[in-house]
Design a protein around this motif. Structure first.
Motif, PDB file in Angstrom:
ATOM      1  N   ARG A   1      54.265  37.356  67.404  1.00 23.26           N
ATOM      2  CA  ARG A   1      53.438  36.521  68.673  1.00 23.26           C
ATOM      3  C   ARG A   1      52.689  35.509  67.882  1.00 23.26           C
ATOM      4  NH1 ARG A   1      49.320  37.532  73.748  1.00 23.26           N
ATOM      5  NH2 ARG A   1      49.848  35.496  74.561  1.00 23.26           N
ATOM      6  N   PHE A   2      52.005  35.861  66.795  1.00 18.69           N
ATOM      7  CA  PHE A   2      50.901  35.144  66.165  1.00 18.69           C
ATOM      8  C   PHE A   2      51.157  35.230  64.708  1.00 18.69           C
ATOM      9  CE2 PHE A   2      48.490  37.223  69.536  1.00 18.69           C
ATOM     10  CZ  PHE A   2      48.254  36.121  70.323  1.00 18.69           C
ATOM     11  N   ILE A   3      51.398  34.107  63.883  1.00 18.05           N
ATOM     12  CA  ILE A   3      51.474  33.813  62.635  1.00 18.05           C
ATOM     13  C   ILE A   3      50.610  33.149  61.987  1.00 18.05           C
ATOM     14  CG2 ILE A   3      53.605  32.784  60.982  1.00 18.05           C
ATOM     15  CD1 ILE A   3      55.567  33.160  63.296  1.00 18.05           C
ATOM     16  N   LEU A   4      50.153  33.368  60.765  1.00 18.65           N
ATOM     17  CA  LEU A   4      49.024  32.635  60.100  1.00 18.65           C
ATOM     18  C   LEU A   4      49.401  32.277  59.046  1.00 18.65           C
ATOM     19  CD1 LEU A   4      45.932  32.107  59.877  1.00 18.65           C
ATOM     20  CD2 LEU A   4      45.639  34.680  58.703  1.00 18.65           C
ATOM     21  N   THR A   5      49.269  31.086  58.852  1.00 18.76           N
ATOM     22  CA  THR A   5      49.390  30.322  57.497  1.00 18.76           C
ATOM     23  C   THR A   5      48.212  29.970  56.629  1.00 18.76           C
ATOM     24  OG1 THR A   5      51.756  29.502  58.351  1.00 18.76           O
ATOM     25  CG2 THR A   5      50.715  28.513  56.125  1.00 18.76           C
ATOM     26  N   ASN A   6      48.009  30.161  55.297  1.00 18.88           N
ATOM     27  CA  ASN A   6      47.224  29.753  54.552  1.00 18.88           C
ATOM     28  C   ASN A   6      47.451  28.715  53.522  1.00 18.88           C
ATOM     29  OD1 ASN A   6      44.874  29.195  52.722  1.00 18.88           O
ATOM     30  ND2 ASN A   6      45.046  31.371  51.681  1.00 18.88           N
ATOM     31  N   LYS A   7      47.160  27.475  53.860  1.00 22.62           N
ATOM     32  CA  LYS A   7      47.310  26.215  53.183  1.00 22.62           C
ATOM     33  C   LYS A   7      46.262  25.832  52.268  1.00 22.62           C
ATOM     34  CE  LYS A   7      51.002  23.996  55.992  1.00 22.62           C
ATOM     35  NZ  LYS A   7      51.339  22.915  56.797  1.00 22.62           N
ATOM     36  N   LEU A   8      45.327  26.708  51.988  1.00 21.07           N
ATOM     37  CA  LEU A   8      44.314  26.515  51.104  1.00 21.07           C
ATOM     38  C   LEU A   8      44.652  26.646  49.691  1.00 21.07           C
ATOM     39  CD1 LEU A   8      41.286  28.047  53.154  1.00 21.07           C
ATOM     40  CD2 LEU A   8      41.823  25.762  52.688  1.00 21.07           C
ATOM     41  N   ALA A   9      43.846  26.397  48.593  1.00 18.41           N
ATOM     42  CA  ALA A   9      44.040  26.384  47.165  1.00 18.41           C
ATOM     43  C   ALA A   9      43.809  27.879  46.815  1.00 18.41           C
ATOM     44  CB  ALA A   9      43.529  25.473  46.466  1.00 18.41           C
ATOM     45  N   SER A  10      42.927  28.304  47.674  1.00 23.04           N
ATOM     46  CA  SER A  10      42.262  29.741  47.583  1.00 23.04           C
ATOM     47  C   SER A  10      42.798  30.714  48.643  1.00 23.04           C
ATOM     48  CB  SER A  10      40.784  29.634  47.195  1.00 23.04           C
ATOM     49  OG  SER A  10      40.274  29.293  48.274  1.00 23.04           O
ATOM     50  N   GLY A  11      42.611  31.841  48.211  1.00 20.96           N
ATOM     51  CA  GLY A  11      43.012  33.168  49.221  1.00 20.96           C
ATOM     52  C   GLY A  11      41.981  33.125  50.218  1.00 20.96           C
ATOM     53  N   ILE A  12      42.049  33.667  51.419  1.00 14.96           N
ATOM     54  CA  ILE A  12      41.348  33.793  52.444  1.00 14.96           C
ATOM     55  C   ILE A  12      41.198  35.368  52.904  1.00 14.96           C
ATOM     56  CG2 ILE A  12      41.472  31.522  53.166  1.00 14.96           C
ATOM     57  CD1 ILE A  12      43.160  32.526  55.501  1.00 14.96           C
TER      58      ILE A  12
ATOM     59  N   LEU B   1      44.997  36.951  52.753  1.00 14.78           N
ATOM     60  CA  LEU B   1      46.068  36.284  52.615  1.00 14.78           C
ATOM     61  C   LEU B   1      46.078  35.385  51.485  1.00 14.78           C
ATOM     62  CD1 LEU B   1      48.708  35.517  54.068  1.00 14.78           C
ATOM     63  CD2 LEU B   1      47.496  33.826  55.437  1.00 14.78           C
ATOM     64  N   ALA B   2      47.051  35.484  50.641  1.00 21.92           N
ATOM     65  CA  ALA B   2      46.889  34.634  49.334  1.00 21.92           C
ATOM     66  C   ALA B   2      47.061  33.239  49.528  1.00 21.92           C
ATOM     67  CB  ALA B   2      47.899  35.202  48.300  1.00 21.92           C
ATOM     68  N   SER B   3      46.831  32.156  48.680  1.00 18.26           N
ATOM     69  CA  SER B   3      47.081  30.805  48.885  1.00 18.26           C
ATOM     70  C   SER B   3      48.722  30.550  49.217  1.00 18.26           C
ATOM     71  CB  SER B   3      46.580  29.974  47.587  1.00 18.26           C
ATOM     72  OG  SER B   3      46.985  28.550  47.531  1.00 18.26           O
ATOM     73  N   GLY B   4      48.917  29.925  49.964  1.00 16.53           N
ATOM     74  CA  GLY B   4      50.212  29.665  50.599  1.00 16.53           C
ATOM     75  C   GLY B   4      51.034  30.848  51.026  1.00 16.53           C
ATOM     76  N   GLY B   5      50.243  31.673  51.590  1.00 23.11           N
ATOM     77  CA  GLY B   5      50.706  32.816  52.277  1.00 23.11           C
ATOM     78  C   GLY B   5      50.870  32.670  53.706  1.00 23.11           C
ATOM     79  N   ILE B   6      52.105  33.314  54.268  1.00 18.70           N
ATOM     80  CA  ILE B   6      52.222  33.317  55.675  1.00 18.70           C
ATOM     81  C   ILE B   6      52.744  35.098  56.164  1.00 18.70           C
ATOM     82  CG2 ILE B   6      53.815  32.643  57.409  1.00 18.70           C
ATOM     83  CD1 ILE B   6      54.822  30.396  55.396  1.00 18.70           C
ATOM     84  N   GLU B   7      51.903  35.176  57.456  1.00 21.64           N
ATOM     85  CA  GLU B   7      52.334  36.552  57.581  1.00 21.64           C
ATOM     86  C   GLU B   7      51.968  36.817  59.259  1.00 21.64           C
ATOM     87  OE1 GLU B   7      49.566  39.065  55.344  1.00 21.64           O
ATOM     88  OE2 GLU B   7      47.948  39.182  56.787  1.00 21.64           O
ATOM     89  N   ALA B   8      52.440  37.609  59.763  1.00 14.71           N
ATOM     90  CA  ALA B   8      52.169  38.057  61.234  1.00 14.71           C
ATOM     91  C   ALA B   8      50.788  38.552  61.324  1.00 14.71           C
ATOM     92  CB  ALA B   8      53.235  38.881  61.547  1.00 14.71           C
ATOM     93  N   ILE B   9      50.252  38.266  62.601  1.00 11.57           N
ATOM     94  CA  ILE B   9      48.917  38.802  62.825  1.00 11.57           C
ATOM     95  C   ILE B   9      49.113  39.805  64.047  1.00 11.57           C
ATOM     96  CG2 ILE B   9      46.695  38.603  63.813  1.00 11.57           C
ATOM     97  CD1 ILE B   9      46.741  35.739  62.772  1.00 11.57           C
ATOM     98  N   HIS B  10      48.889  41.141  63.779  1.00 13.40           N
ATOM     99  CA  HIS B  10      49.232  42.003  64.867  1.00 13.40           C
ATOM    100  C   HIS B  10      47.850  42.736  65.199  1.00 13.40           C
ATOM    101  CE1 HIS B  10      53.531  42.013  64.574  1.00 13.40           C
ATOM    102  NE2 HIS B  10      53.392  42.425  63.146  1.00 13.40           N
ATOM    103  N   ALA B  11      47.656  43.322  66.259  1.00 17.06           N
ATOM    104  CA  ALA B  11      46.457  43.653  67.066  1.00 17.06           C
ATOM    105  C   ALA B  11      45.518  44.922  66.376  1.00 17.06           C
ATOM    106  CB  ALA B  11      46.734  44.148  68.473  1.00 17.06           C
ATOM    107  N   ASP B  12      44.571  44.661  65.984  1.00 16.25           N
ATOM    108  CA  ASP B  12      43.852  45.644  65.159  1.00 16.25           C
ATOM    109  C   ASP B  12      42.766  45.947  66.323  1.00 16.25           C
ATOM    110  OD1 ASP B  12      44.623  45.848  62.744  1.00 16.25           O
ATOM    111  OD2 ASP B  12      43.464  44.100  61.915  1.00 16.25           O
ATOM    112  N   THR B  13      42.654  45.215  67.562  1.00 15.51           N
ATOM    113  CA  THR B  13      41.980  45.489  68.661  1.00 15.51           C
ATOM    114  C   THR B  13      43.027  45.251  69.978  1.00 15.51           C
ATOM    115  OG1 THR B  13      40.774  43.556  68.795  1.00 15.51           O
ATOM    116  CG2 THR B  13      39.811  45.240  67.541  1.00 15.51           C
ATOM    117  N   LEU B  14      42.739  45.793  70.928  1.00 12.67           N
ATOM    118  CA  LEU B  14      43.534  45.736  72.149  1.00 12.67           C
ATOM    119  C   LEU B  14      42.872  44.793  72.967  1.00 12.67           C
ATOM    120  CD1 LEU B  14      45.076  49.071  72.774  1.00 12.67           C
ATOM    121  CD2 LEU B  14      45.857  47.397  71.247  1.00 12.67           C
TER     122      LEU B  14
END
Length: 261
Positions: free
Chosen positions: A68-79, A92-105
């Motif tokens: 449902r949620f996809i995070l992309t980091n387009k920065l030159a550094s990690g976040i 999330l490393a620079s250039g990384g893409i990953e799904a965000i799942h629920a740590d809280t409901l």
């Protein structure tokens, strides 16, 4: 299955409308609060399930399952990022893409981010409200200016949201607060007292919201007197005249110049 752990989590049975509205599915992992810091599982996996006419032709119907949620980091550094109400930090490393799942409901999930080598988190922003916002990150007490980042939230398709973090390219902040008085002033976003900053006489400061999802008003204070009021920066053309007692006899005029064009 989640490749990070040796465990398979199964969802409950759910219905999907054929060629209808997508279904939002939360697959609960059964993790207890007291164990979540040690566990590598989120509290729930979030997916959207939809049906479409298959590209193979004929009468085939394809079933599509997407995060449902996809995070992309387009920065030159990690976040790093975390969800509101959770202390769990993800990187999330620079250039990384990953799904965000629920740590809280949470019914309306929100996220905050920070640069990997910085200590201060940004304000929270919604994951399912489309648009572009600016957030600032930096170090408290340092003389260097805060770093401004751009966050773009878009609905990719069928309740699948993409959240992209990138450099703010506009070259100037969305607001500029100017102090044309001979008095020292302070300012902060309404109900965000912890983010209070000082503004020297005849000085200016670029500004964006500390908590983008909260009320878009800025509180101006005159030290030794108190709050002069909360002023909406998005209301173009609004003018507020405030007279304060004291030795300076300052007449403070808060007009549309607070908006940087």
């Amino acid at each position: 299955p989640d490749t990070r752990v040796d465990r398979t989590v199964t969802s409950k049975v759910f219905k999907v409308q054929v060629l209808g509205e997508p279904a939002v599915i939360h697959v609960l992992t059964g993790e207890e609060d007291k164990d979540q810091r040690k566990s590598r599982l989120p509290k729930a996996y979030c997916f959207t399930v939809s049906t479409e006419i298959s590209t193979f032709g004929g009468s085939s119907i394809g079933v599509h399952i997407r995060p449902r949620f996809i995070l992309t980091n387009k920065l030159a550094s990690g976040i790093a990022y975390r969800q509101e109400g959770s202390k769990i930090k993800h990187e999330l490393a620079s250039g990384g893409i990953e799904a965000i799942h629920a740590d809280t409901l949470a019914e309306k999930p929100k996220l905050c981010v920070k640069l990997k080598d910085k200590a201060v988190w940004s304000g929270y922003f919604h994951l399912d409200k489309p648009g572009g916002i600016q957030i600032k990150v930096g170090e408290p007490g340092e003389h260097e200016e805060s770093v401004m980042l751009q966050v773009d939230v878009r609905e990719l398709s069928f309740e699948t949201w993409t959240i992209t973090v990138s450099e703010y390219q506009a070259g100037f902040a969305p607001y500029r607060i100017e102090n044309f008085t001979s008095d020292l002033l302070s300012y902060y976003q309404f109900k965000c007292e912890s983010a209070e900053e000082m503004l020297q006489p005849y000085a200016s400061a670029v500004y964006t919201w500390d908590e983008p999802w909260m009320s878009h008003k800025v509180v101006i204070k005159l030290p030794g007197y108190g709050s002069l009021g909360a002023f909406p920066l998005d209301k173009v053309g609004a003018t507020h005249v405030v007279s304060v007692p004291g030795t300076s006899g300052t007449r403070l005029d808060y007009g549309e110049r607070h908006r940087n064009w």
